[in-house]
Design a protein around this motif. Structure first.
Motif, PDB file in Angstrom:
ATOM      1  N   LEU A  50       0.825  -1.209   0.000  1.00 54.71           N
ATOM      2  CA  LEU A  50       0.000   0.000   0.000  1.00 54.71           C
ATOM      3  C   LEU A  50       0.859   1.259   0.000  1.00 54.71           C
ATOM      4  O   LEU A  50       0.519   2.262  -0.645  1.00 54.71           O
ATOM      5  N   LEU A  51       1.976   1.210   0.716  1.00 56.96           N
ATOM      6  CA  LEU A  51       2.808   2.402   0.884  1.00 56.96           C
ATOM      7  C   LEU A  51       3.732   2.679  -0.294  1.00 56.96           C
ATOM      8  O   LEU A  51       4.513   3.627  -0.245  1.00 56.96           O
ATOM      9  N   ARG A  52       3.624   1.883  -1.383  1.00 53.03           N
ATOM     10  CA  ARG A  52       4.534   2.073  -2.502  1.00 53.03           C
ATOM     11  C   ARG A  52       3.806   2.434  -3.810  1.00 53.03           C
ATOM     12  O   ARG A  52       3.878   1.700  -4.801  1.00 53.03           O
ATOM     13  N   PRO A  53       3.133   3.571  -3.864  1.00 48.36           N
ATOM     14  CA  PRO A  53       2.467   3.973  -5.109  1.00 48.36           C
ATOM     15  C   PRO A  53       3.456   4.287  -6.227  1.00 48.36           C
ATOM     16  O   PRO A  53       3.071   4.392  -7.396  1.00 48.36           O
ATOM     17  N   ASP A  54       4.716   4.435  -5.870  1.00 47.43           N
ATOM     18  CA  ASP A  54       5.755   4.789  -6.850  1.00 47.43           C
ATOM     19  C   ASP A  54       6.330   3.577  -7.561  1.00 47.43           C
ATOM     20  O   ASP A  54       7.162   3.736  -8.465  1.00 47.43           O
ATOM     21  N   GLY A  55       5.909   2.366  -7.190  1.00 44.60           N
ATOM     22  CA  GLY A  55       6.589   1.177  -7.684  1.00 44.60           C
ATOM     23  C   GLY A  55       5.980   0.505  -8.891  1.00 44.60           C
ATOM     24  O   GLY A  55       6.429  -0.578  -9.285  1.00 44.60           O
ATOM     25  N   HIS A  56       4.968   1.112  -9.519  1.00 42.04           N
ATOM     26  CA  HIS A  56       4.269   0.479 -10.635  1.00 42.04           C
ATOM     27  C   HIS A  56       4.812   0.952 -11.991  1.00 42.04           C
ATOM     28  O   HIS A  56       5.351   2.062 -12.092  1.00 42.04           O
ATOM     29  N   PRO A  57       4.620   0.147 -13.029  1.00 44.66           N
ATOM     30  CA  PRO A  57       5.040   0.590 -14.363  1.00 44.66           C
ATOM     31  C   PRO A  57       4.307   1.828 -14.846  1.00 44.66           C
ATOM     32  O   PRO A  57       4.878   2.641 -15.578  1.00 44.66           O
ATOM     33  N   GLY A  58       3.036   1.979 -14.454  1.00 44.95           N
ATOM     34  CA  GLY A  58       2.280   3.129 -14.952  1.00 44.95           C
ATOM     35  C   GLY A  58       2.271   3.144 -16.468  1.00 44.95           C
ATOM     36  O   GLY A  58       2.031   2.113 -17.113  1.00 44.95           O
ATOM     37  N   PRO A  59       2.564   4.280 -17.088  1.00 46.16           N
ATOM     38  CA  PRO A  59       2.543   4.344 -18.554  1.00 46.16           C
ATOM     39  C   PRO A  59       3.685   3.559 -19.194  1.00 46.16           C
ATOM     40  O   PRO A  59       3.627   3.243 -20.391  1.00 46.16           O
ATOM     41  N   TYR A  60       4.702   3.203 -18.411  1.00 46.17           N
ATOM     42  CA  TYR A  60       5.862   2.503 -18.962  1.00 46.17           C
ATOM     43  C   TYR A  60       5.618   1.007 -19.100  1.00 46.17           C
ATOM     44  O   TYR A  60       6.557   0.246 -19.351  1.00 46.17           O
ATOM     45  N   MET A  61       4.358   0.593 -18.977  1.00 39.06           N
ATOM     46  CA  MET A  61       3.982  -0.752 -19.393  1.00 39.06           C
ATOM     47  C   MET A  61       4.202  -0.899 -20.899  1.00 39.06           C
ATOM     48  O   MET A  61       4.357  -2.012 -21.411  1.00 39.06           O
ATOM     49  N   ASN A  62       4.206   0.220 -21.597  1.00 34.18           N
ATOM     50  CA  ASN A  62       4.528   0.266 -23.018  1.00 34.18           C
ATOM     51  C   ASN A  62       5.826   1.048 -23.198  1.00 34.18           C
ATOM     52  O   ASN A  62       6.128   1.950 -22.424  1.00 34.18           O
ATOM     53  N   PRO A  63       6.604   0.732 -24.231  1.00 28.19           N
ATOM     54  CA  PRO A  63       7.910   1.389 -24.384  1.00 28.19           C
ATOM     55  C   PRO A  63       7.793   2.867 -24.738  1.00 28.19           C
ATOM     56  O   PRO A  63       7.033   3.236 -25.630  1.00 28.19           O
ATOM     57  N   TYR A  64       8.512   3.691 -24.031  1.00 28.32           N
ATOM     58  CA  TYR A  64       8.642   5.126 -24.293  1.00 28.32           C
ATOM     59  C   TYR A  64       7.292   5.751 -24.683  1.00 28.32           C
ATOM     60  O   TYR A  64       7.096   6.217 -25.802  1.00 28.32           O
ATOM     61  N   PRO A  65       6.344   5.755 -23.756  1.00 35.29           N
ATOM     62  CA  PRO A  65       4.974   6.196 -24.068  1.00 35.29           C
ATOM     63  C   PRO A  65       4.862   7.669 -24.440  1.00 35.29           C
ATOM     64  O   PRO A  65       3.861   8.073 -25.043  1.00 35.29           O
ATOM     65  N   PHE A  66       5.856   8.483 -24.080  1.00 36.62           N
ATOM     66  CA  PHE A  66       5.766   9.911 -24.354  1.00 36.62           C
ATOM     67  C   PHE A  66       6.789  10.356 -25.403  1.00 36.62           C
ATOM     68  O   PHE A  66       7.137  11.533 -25.485  1.00 36.62           O
ATOM     69  N   ALA A  67       7.260   9.405 -26.200  1.00 35.89           N
ATOM     70  CA  ALA A  67       8.266   9.732 -27.221  1.00 35.89           C
ATOM     71  C   ALA A  67       7.743  10.745 -28.232  1.00 35.89           C
ATOM     72  O   ALA A  67       8.508  11.569 -28.748  1.00 35.89           O
ATOM     73  N   ASN A  68       6.438  10.706 -28.460  1.00 40.79           N
ATOM     74  CA  ASN A  68       5.835  11.635 -29.427  1.00 40.79           C
ATOM     75  C   ASN A  68       4.997  12.703 -28.736  1.00 40.79           C
ATOM     76  O   ASN A  68       4.069  13.259 -29.332  1.00 40.79           O
ATOM     77  N   GLY A  69       5.332  12.983 -27.475  1.00 41.06           N
ATOM     78  CA  GLY A  69       4.584  13.981 -26.723  1.00 41.06           C
ATOM     79  C   GLY A  69       3.571  13.325 -25.803  1.00 41.06           C
ATOM     80  O   GLY A  69       3.326  12.119 -25.859  1.00 41.06           O
ATOM     81  N   VAL A  70       2.985  14.117 -24.942  1.00 42.75           N
ATOM     82  CA  VAL A  70       2.012  13.630 -23.969  1.00 42.75           C
ATOM     83  C   VAL A  70       0.619  13.780 -24.543  1.00 42.75           C
ATOM     84  O   VAL A  70       0.143  14.900 -24.783  1.00 42.75           O
ATOM     85  N   GLY A  71      -0.034  12.662 -24.794  1.00 41.46           N
ATOM     86  CA  GLY A  71      -1.389  12.694 -25.337  1.00 41.46           C
ATOM     87  C   GLY A  71      -2.437  12.729 -24.241  1.00 41.46           C
ATOM     88  O   GLY A  71      -2.116  12.713 -23.039  1.00 41.46           O
ATOM     89  N   GLU A  72      -3.682  12.760 -24.640  1.00 42.82           N
ATOM     90  CA  GLU A  72      -4.771  12.823 -23.661  1.00 42.82           C
ATOM     91  C   GLU A  72      -4.969  11.486 -22.964  1.00 42.82           C
ATOM     92  O   GLU A  72      -5.316  11.436 -21.793  1.00 42.82           O
ATOM     93  N   ARG A  73      -4.733  10.395 -23.700  1.00 43.46           N
ATOM     94  CA  ARG A  73      -4.947   9.059 -23.155  1.00 43.46           C
ATOM     95  C   ARG A  73      -3.648   8.267 -23.198  1.00 43.46           C
ATOM     96  O   ARG A  73      -2.867   8.387 -24.136  1.00 43.46           O
ATOM     97  N   VAL A  74      -3.452   7.458 -22.160  1.00 47.51           N
ATOM     98  CA  VAL A  74      -2.302   6.574 -22.124  1.00 47.51           C
ATOM     99  C   VAL A  74      -2.642   5.395 -21.212  1.00 47.51           C
ATOM    100  O   VAL A  74      -3.280   5.570 -20.177  1.00 47.51           O
ATOM    101  N   GLN A  75      -2.274   4.178 -21.621  1.00 46.65           N
ATOM    102  CA  GLN A  75      -2.496   3.006 -20.774  1.00 46.65           C
ATOM    103  C   GLN A  75      -1.618   3.095 -19.541  1.00 46.65           C
ATOM    104  O   GLN A  75      -0.470   3.535 -19.621  1.00 46.65           O
ATOM    105  N   ASN A  76      -2.153   2.661 -18.414  1.00 46.37           N
ATOM    106  CA  ASN A  76      -1.384   2.655 -17.167  1.00 46.37           C
ATOM    107  C   ASN A  76      -1.543   1.317 -16.464  1.00 46.37           C
ATOM    108  O   ASN A  76      -2.642   0.770 -16.392  1.00 46.37           O
ATOM    109  N   ASP A  77      -0.439   0.806 -15.955  1.00 50.09           N
ATOM    110  CA  ASP A  77      -0.460  -0.376 -15.098  1.00 50.09           C
ATOM    111  C   ASP A  77      -0.101   0.077 -13.691  1.00 50.09           C
ATOM    112  O   ASP A  77       1.064   0.332 -13.370  1.00 50.09           O
ATOM    113  N   CYS A  78      -1.113   0.180 -12.838  1.00 45.91           N
ATOM    114  CA  CYS A  78      -0.914   0.585 -11.449  1.00 45.91           C
ATOM    115  C   CYS A  78      -1.200  -0.581 -10.500  1.00 45.91           C
ATOM    116  O   CYS A  78      -1.532  -0.372  -9.329  1.00 45.91           O
ATOM    117  N   VAL A  79      -1.072  -1.805 -11.037  1.00 41.54           N
ATOM    118  CA  VAL A  79      -1.318  -3.024 -10.253  1.00 41.54           C
ATOM    119  C   VAL A  79      -0.028  -3.819 -10.073  1.00 41.54           C
ATOM    120  O   VAL A  79       0.333  -4.193  -8.964  1.00 41.54           O
TER     121      VAL A  79
END
Length: 378
Positions: A325-354
């Motif tokens: 519970l105390l480790r919200p920083d430990g998930h892949p988040g958008p980096y479940m996919n390679p370099y998700p912001f290589a083309n800029g930050v879009g409105e939608r992005v997949q996140n793995d917070c599990v």
């Protein structure tokens, strides 16, 4: 009369009594409660990284996928009232030499096993000897130097079940029957780590003796929730090991909370870069209830095994719910996919917070796992 260095009979008696007393105190001392503690900064680097270990599922290899920060790697779990040693790969391999270690459950079971394989690789590298099914659902590795086998069995309900599909939007669980995918191999399994929970939150119909018991989030049957169902599934799994297994160590990794903040597909769904401080976040609600059910079922299984006279099957809870519970920083988040912001930050992005980055907080689960196996063998 000159002095002598030899103890008198009285001193020998007192010394023997003291040694016996200290041994008794040590023997009766309560085991370490690793569940309570805090994350503290550490200067020690992880045992591995995303390039030195090749057993990591790509979606959890956060550094290789372009995660820019590294601070989440430099924390260690410090229990409140005891010490948690760092992971000793050589010691772990000695404990599991000539044994088969199986992780049974969902993708978090796989996540923990892949962490363990990376950690043990510092002493001996595993070799993949079997693969079946997509997404790493069934894998087996061997470490020849210690004749040790490590397997992952995909079984998100632990009991027999039919997963939802495009044609049917609900799961079906048969609560009185263990999933034979893993149960059929019980005679060959020496250490079993069960990890399940998140799939029980989904829409499902439940059966007992092939009769509908109820459902969760459905329209045509009685709503009975999922806490009791989760408990029944654990009981069936534990009873199956007790009745069929040989000399087996059974460990349940407790439920680990997700950390979605807002919509799962929005930027920032789990963007924190530091742990929560002690007291900043409390384990409560569904997360605490799922943990409680797991811990209680482990204790009940321990009692049932003793009542049946089966002292060869031993149960422990790997209680990681609070530390997770105390480790919200430990998930892949958008980096479940390679370099998700290589083309800029879009409105939608997949996140793995599990699931958890590797390396990352889940490595601490395996530090505790080593200590629990030591405890079971003592």
């Amino acid at each position: 009369m000159g002095s002598s260095n030899n103890p008198s009979p009285i001193e020998e008696h007192l010394s023997d009594h003291t040694d016996h007393f200290l041994a008794e105190v040590s023997r009766k001392a309560p085991p370490c409660d690793y569940a309570e503690g805090e994350w503290v900064p550490s200067e020690t680097a992880p045992l591995y990284n995303g390039t030195t270990c090749d057993t990591i599922k790509p979606g959890q290899n956060c550094m290789a996928r372009g995660r820019p920060d590294r601070g989440f790697l430099f924390w260690r779990w410090r229990p409140s009232r005891c010490e948690l040693p760092g992971f000793d790969p050589a010691a772990f391999l000695e404990l599991v030499a000539n044994k088969h270690v199986a992780f049974v459950g969902d993708s978090l079971a796989r996540n923990q096993l892949e962490s363990l394989l990376c950690m043990t690789a510092a002493a001996a590298r595993p070799r993949l000897v079997y693969a079946d099914g997509e997404d790493n659902k069934f894998r087996r590795w061997r470490i020849a130097s210690h004749n040790a086998t490590f397997s992952i069995y995909w079984s998100p309900f632990l009991v027999r079940g039919v997963e939802k599909s495009a044609e049917r939007n609900f799961n079906e669980l048969f609560l009185d029957s263990a999933n034979e995918i893993w149960a059929a191999d019980l005679k060959d399994l020496d250490v079993i780590i069960f990890s399940a929970g998140h799939w029980f939150l989904h829409t499902a119909v439940y059966y007992q003796n092939d009769v509908v018991l109820g459902c969760h989030y459905c329209e045509n049957h009685t709503e009975i929730g999922f806490y009791g169902v989760f408990g029944r599934a654990l009981q069936t799994a534990f009873d199956t090991v007790t009745e069929r297994g040989g000399k087996t160590d059974v460990i349940l990794t407790t439920f680990t909370p997700a950390h979605f903040e807002g919509d799962w597909d929005r930027v920032g769904a789990c963007a924190r870069t530091t742990p929560f401080r002690e007291g900043e976040k409390v384990l409560e609600g569904m997360n605490e209830e799922m943990r409680r059910v797991g811990v209680e079922r482990v204790e009940e299984a321990r009692v049932r095994a003793r009542e049946l006279g089966n002292l060869e099957v031993r149960f422990e809870a790997l209680d990681v719910s609070k530390m997770a519970l105390l480790r919200p920083d430990g998930h892949p988040g958008p980096y479940m996919n390679p370099y998700p912001f290589a083309n800029g930050v879009g409105e939608r992005v997949q996140n793995d917070c599990v699931h958890w980055c590797l390396p990352g907080p889940i490595d601490a689960w395996n530090e505790i796992l080593l200590e629990l196996i030591k405890r079971l063998r003592s």
